[in-house]
Scaffold this motif. Structure first.
Motif, PDB file in Angstrom:
ATOM      1  N   SER A   1       0.825  -1.213   0.000  1.00 29.83           N
ATOM      2  CA  SER A   1       0.000   0.000   0.000  1.00 29.83           C
ATOM      3  C   SER A   1       0.857   1.260   0.000  1.00 29.83           C
ATOM      4  O   SER A   1       0.534   2.244  -0.676  1.00 29.83           O
ATOM      5  CB  SER A   1      -0.950  -0.003   1.209  1.00 29.83           C
TER       6      SER A   1
ATOM      7  N   ASP B   1      11.134   3.078   5.765  1.00 27.39           N
ATOM      8  CA  ASP B   1      10.896   1.698   6.243  1.00 27.39           C
ATOM      9  C   ASP B   1      12.078   1.285   7.103  1.00 27.39           C
ATOM     10  O   ASP B   1      13.217   1.647   6.807  1.00 27.39           O
ATOM     11  CB  ASP B   1      10.738   0.725   5.065  1.00 27.39           C
TER      12      ASP B   1
ATOM     13  N   ALA C   1      12.967  -1.758   7.462  1.00 24.60           N
ATOM     14  CA  ALA C   1      13.566  -2.955   6.852  1.00 24.60           C
ATOM     15  C   ALA C   1      14.702  -2.557   5.892  1.00 24.60           C
ATOM     16  O   ALA C   1      14.845  -1.398   5.522  1.00 24.60           O
ATOM     17  CB  ALA C   1      12.499  -3.740   6.107  1.00 24.60           C
TER      18      ALA C   1
ATOM     19  N   GLY D   1       9.533  -7.984   9.323  1.00 23.64           N
ATOM     20  CA  GLY D   1       9.482  -6.547   9.635  1.00 23.64           C
ATOM     21  C   GLY D   1       8.141  -6.069  10.156  1.00 23.64           C
ATOM     22  O   GLY D   1       7.959  -4.864  10.357  1.00 23.64           O
TER      23      GLY D   1
ATOM     24  N   THR E   1       5.325  -4.955  12.598  1.00 22.68           N
ATOM     25  CA  THR E   1       5.284  -4.423  13.966  1.00 22.68           C
ATOM     26  C   THR E   1       3.894  -3.846  14.231  1.00 22.68           C
ATOM     27  O   THR E   1       3.118  -3.647  13.303  1.00 22.68           O
ATOM     28  CB  THR E   1       6.290  -3.261  14.166  1.00 22.68           C
TER      29      THR E   1
ATOM     30  N   PHE F   1       3.485  -0.877  15.128  1.00 26.47           N
ATOM     31  CA  PHE F   1       3.772   0.558  15.142  1.00 26.47           C
ATOM     32  C   PHE F   1       2.568   1.399  14.687  1.00 26.47           C
ATOM     33  O   PHE F   1       2.249   2.422  15.292  1.00 26.47           O
ATOM     34  CB  PHE F   1       4.981   0.827  14.229  1.00 26.47           C
TER      35      PHE F   1
ATOM     36  N   GLY G   1      -4.063   0.263   3.769  1.00 23.47           N
ATOM     37  CA  GLY G   1      -3.617  -1.137   3.762  1.00 23.47           C
ATOM     38  C   GLY G   1      -4.122  -1.923   4.953  1.00 23.47           C
ATOM     39  O   GLY G   1      -5.184  -1.662   5.515  1.00 23.47           O
ATOM     40  N   GLU G   2      -3.294  -2.876   5.348  1.00 26.28           N
ATOM     41  CA  GLU G   2      -3.716  -3.875   6.331  1.00 26.28           C
ATOM     42  C   GLU G   2      -3.790  -3.340   7.756  1.00 26.28           C
ATOM     43  O   GLU G   2      -4.410  -3.970   8.622  1.00 26.28           O
ATOM     44  CB  GLU G   2      -2.737  -5.050   6.251  1.00 26.28           C
TER      45      GLU G   2
ATOM     46  N   TYR H   1      -7.176 -10.881  -2.613  1.00 26.70           N
ATOM     47  CA  TYR H   1      -8.011  -9.755  -2.158  1.00 26.70           C
ATOM     48  C   TYR H   1      -7.219  -8.779  -1.283  1.00 26.70           C
ATOM     49  O   TYR H   1      -7.460  -7.575  -1.322  1.00 26.70           O
ATOM     50  CB  TYR H   1      -9.215 -10.277  -1.365  1.00 26.70           C
TER      51      TYR H   1
HETATM   52  P1  FDA Z   1       2.933  -4.647   4.206  1.00 26.64           P
HETATM   53  O1  FDA Z   1       3.076  -5.653   5.285  1.00 26.64           O
HETATM   54  O2  FDA Z   1       3.034  -5.078   2.804  1.00 26.64           O
HETATM   55  O3  FDA Z   1       4.019  -3.500   4.408  1.00 26.64           O
HETATM   56  C1  FDA Z   1       4.254  -2.902   5.650  1.00 26.64           C
HETATM   57  C2  FDA Z   1       5.635  -2.272   5.633  1.00 26.64           C
HETATM   58  O4  FDA Z   1       5.784  -1.482   6.809  1.00 26.64           O
HETATM   59  C3  FDA Z   1       6.758  -3.298   5.647  1.00 26.64           C
HETATM   60  O5  FDA Z   1       7.675  -2.996   4.620  1.00 26.64           O
HETATM   61  C4  FDA Z   1       7.383  -3.141   7.027  1.00 26.64           C
HETATM   62  O6  FDA Z   1       8.779  -3.364   7.023  1.00 26.64           O
HETATM   63  C5  FDA Z   1       7.069  -1.685   7.334  1.00 26.64           C
HETATM   64  N1  FDA Z   1       7.021  -1.400   8.766  1.00 26.64           N
HETATM   65  C6  FDA Z   1       6.337  -2.077   9.723  1.00 26.64           C
HETATM   66  N2  FDA Z   1       6.568  -1.515  10.918  1.00 26.64           N
HETATM   67  C7  FDA Z   1       7.415  -0.476  10.715  1.00 26.64           C
HETATM   68  C8  FDA Z   1       8.032   0.470  11.565  1.00 26.64           C
HETATM   69  N3  FDA Z   1       7.835   0.433  12.899  1.00 26.64           N
HETATM   70  N4  FDA Z   1       8.855   1.400  11.029  1.00 26.64           N
HETATM   71  C9  FDA Z   1       9.084   1.433   9.696  1.00 26.64           C
HETATM   72  N5  FDA Z   1       8.528   0.556   8.825  1.00 26.64           N
HETATM   73  C10 FDA Z   1       7.708  -0.382   9.340  1.00 26.64           C
HETATM   74  N6  FDA Z   1      -2.154 -11.214  -0.050  1.00 26.64           N
HETATM   75  C11 FDA Z   1      -2.666 -11.412  -1.284  1.00 26.64           C
HETATM   76  O7  FDA Z   1      -3.558 -10.669  -1.704  1.00 26.64           O
HETATM   77  N7  FDA Z   1      -2.168 -12.405  -2.084  1.00 26.64           N
HETATM   78  C12 FDA Z   1      -1.164 -13.237  -1.679  1.00 26.64           C
HETATM   79  O8  FDA Z   1      -0.683 -14.083  -2.447  1.00 26.64           O
HETATM   80  C13 FDA Z   1      -0.676 -13.072  -0.358  1.00 26.64           C
HETATM   81  N8  FDA Z   1       0.257 -13.930   0.135  1.00 26.64           N
HETATM   82  C14 FDA Z   1       0.798 -13.704   1.368  1.00 26.64           C
HETATM   83  C15 FDA Z   1       1.785 -14.588   1.853  1.00 26.64           C
HETATM   84  C16 FDA Z   1       2.345 -14.367   3.084  1.00 26.64           C
HETATM   85  C17 FDA Z   1       3.369 -15.335   3.612  1.00 26.64           C
HETATM   86  C18 FDA Z   1       1.950 -13.239   3.854  1.00 26.64           C
HETATM   87  C19 FDA Z   1       2.578 -12.948   5.189  1.00 26.64           C
HETATM   88  C20 FDA Z   1       0.972 -12.375   3.378  1.00 26.64           C
HETATM   89  C21 FDA Z   1       0.371 -12.613   2.149  1.00 26.64           C
HETATM   90  N9  FDA Z   1      -0.644 -11.783   1.659  1.00 26.64           N
HETATM   91  C22 FDA Z   1      -1.167 -12.013   0.420  1.00 26.64           C
HETATM   92  C23 FDA Z   1      -1.121 -10.611   2.431  1.00 26.64           C
HETATM   93  C24 FDA Z   1      -0.410  -9.346   1.914  1.00 26.64           C
HETATM   94  O9  FDA Z   1       0.979  -9.565   1.875  1.00 26.64           O
HETATM   95  C25 FDA Z   1      -0.718  -8.158   2.828  1.00 26.64           C
HETATM   96  O10 FDA Z   1      -2.104  -8.049   3.046  1.00 26.64           O
HETATM   97  C26 FDA Z   1      -0.188  -6.873   2.218  1.00 26.64           C
HETATM   98  O11 FDA Z   1       1.217  -6.966   2.050  1.00 26.64           O
HETATM   99  C27 FDA Z   1      -0.517  -5.678   3.109  1.00 26.64           C
HETATM  100  O12 FDA Z   1       0.068  -4.537   2.555  1.00 26.64           O
HETATM  101  P2  FDA Z   1       0.458  -3.326   3.489  1.00 26.64           P
HETATM  102  O13 FDA Z   1       1.085  -2.309   2.608  1.00 26.64           O
HETATM  103  O14 FDA Z   1      -0.667  -2.917   4.330  1.00 26.64           O
HETATM  104  O15 FDA Z   1       1.558  -3.912   4.497  1.00 26.64           O
END
Ligand code: FDA
Length: 392
Positions: free
Chosen positions: A14, A33, A35, A168, A170, A172, A364-365, A376
């Protein structure tokens, strides 16, 4: 002090989408980020091929305390819009199951597209950055980070959920939300394998790696898809899907022969009296699972003509309500998503701006919006990121 129009915390799905969208509008955008790499979850998703969208990403495939919240964004940035984007970059993809779009080769290809969009739009990404503190002032925000102080007009929280801390994840985003008075709806690991009681665990370990089509039902919702036996319990699409609707302690029903009715079983005895029920089940279920069932029903290899109505009845009940003896789930360690999160009743469904703090956005999530398995959740990340990117 570094001054930006927009700072986005989280270089995931997102955050990257939001960054490019806002930067194309001429905004000076910085993505932070902690990470060492952007888009780590994209890379590990869909078995390394990322199920990046679903052509039927309708609101009915999302869970939220406020089910109307996702409607507008999913409409304004549809799966077709994302497909158009990846088509412009020439991504090779396949529809594995109906509607589910996966990269043909590797999730790396998709991340490459997003990073190209970032580059073309002029947005910047700064990795390995820890955010120590955020101060909200009238009209601007100051972030104290491990790489220095930054001020911005709009701050976007795109930090995702709690699943896979080693990647990564959290809490947060929830902490920042709480800092400005947001309500956080209870979070729980979802789209996650189910663990089973010790006795079942020992039995299932023997079956580990085999899959069969089941119907999993909880709280009135059913999924008929494969279930996979693992060393710790059960997994596979039907199980992952049902964890969006089931939690430990609640009733969970697994039918391991959903295509077989009681009448079908009776008809075997009537029409093929020489045939055994073992033979019937062997045509439907993996051999090792039939062996497990046979341990419960030693008469299974006899001619069906010799079986009583009570025996057939108990076999049917056993198959239709196969007791996996659920214990819990594997939790955030392996969950794909986090249910719950920032209460969407306090966020604009149009702009994604917080109703508690001007200039603060959630996408996002991290929000209380969770999709089913099948692409989805990424579609939600793209849609919410794109829509917020129009307003930050
Ligand atoms: P996302 O988790 O992508 O990104 C969050 C970012 O914030 C990360 O880069 C993290 O490092 C950073 N962050 C966190 N805390 C922080 C802090 N304190 N300071 C700085 N940075 C910080 N969905 C789908 O539709 N199809 C699929 O095939 C899959 N498969 C899948 C497999 C596996 C193993 C997982 C774990 C998840 C999936 N998903 C999925 C779900 C999908 O990955 C998830 O819903 C989205 O990545 C969410 O996107 P976001 O941008 O919200 O968070």
């Amino acid at each position: 002090m570094d001054k930006r129009d927009v700072v986005i915390i989280g270089a995931g799905a997102s955050g990257l989408m939001c960054a490019a969208t806002a930067a194309y509008r001429g905004k000076r955008v910085l993505v932070l980020d902690h990470a060492n790499k952007a888009g780590k979850k994209i890379l590990m998703s869909g078995g390394g091929r990322c199920n990046f969208s679903n052509m039927d990403a309708a609101p009915k495939h999302f869970l939220s305390d406020n089910p109307h919240f996702c409607i507008s964004a999913l409409r304004r940035f549809s799966s077709q819009d994302f497909v158009d984007l990846v088509d412009r970059h020439g991504l090779d993809y396949v529809e594995k199951a109906p509607g589910q779009l996966f990269c043909e080769h590797s999730a790396k290809d998709l991340l490459e597209i997003l990073l190209t969009e970032i580059e073309w739009s002029g947005a910047e990404i700064q990795l390995n950055t820890k955010i120590h503190h955020i101060d909200f002032h009238d009209g601007h925000t100051i972030l104290k980070t491990s790489q220095g102080d930054i001020t911005c007009d709009s701050l976007v929280i795109a930090t995702g959920g709690l699943s896979i801390p080693t990647m990564g994840a959290t809490g947060f985003g929830y902490e920042i939300a709480k800092q400005v008075g947001h309500d956080i709806l209870p979070t729980r690991a979802s789209l996650v394998p189910i663990t089973v009681q010790p006795e079942r665990k020992a039995q299932f370990a023997e079956l580990s790696g085999i899959a069969c089509d089941v119907s999993a039902t909880a709280n009135g919702v059913s999924f008929q898809e494969p279930m996979l036996f693992t060393h710790r319990g059960v997994s596979g699409p039907s199980i992952l899907q049902i964890t969006n609707f089931w939690q430990p302690g609640e009733a969970l029903s697994i039918n391991i022969a959903p295509s077989l009715s009681f009448d079908d079983l009776l008809a075997v005895r009537q029409n093929t009296p020489k045939k055994s029920y073992e033979g019937v089940l062997s045509n439907l279920l993996p051999k090792r699972l039939v062996e497990l069932i046979k341990a419960e029903f030693p008469w299974l290899n006899e001619r069906s003509a010799q079986t009583s109505n009570d025996q057939i009845d108990s076999l049917f009940e056993y198959l239709a309500n196969f007791d996996i003896a659920p214990n819990g789930t594997e939790g955030y360690r392996t969950a794909e998503v986090t249910l719950g999160g920032v209460n969407t009743n306090e966020v604009s469904s149009k702009t994604f701006e917080s109703q508690k703090q001007k200039g603060l956005y959630f996408i996002g999530e991290v929000l209380d919006v969770t999709g089913w398995l099948g692409g989805y959740n990424f579609q939600w990340a793209w849609a919410s990121g794109y829509c917020a990117g129009q307003y930050v």
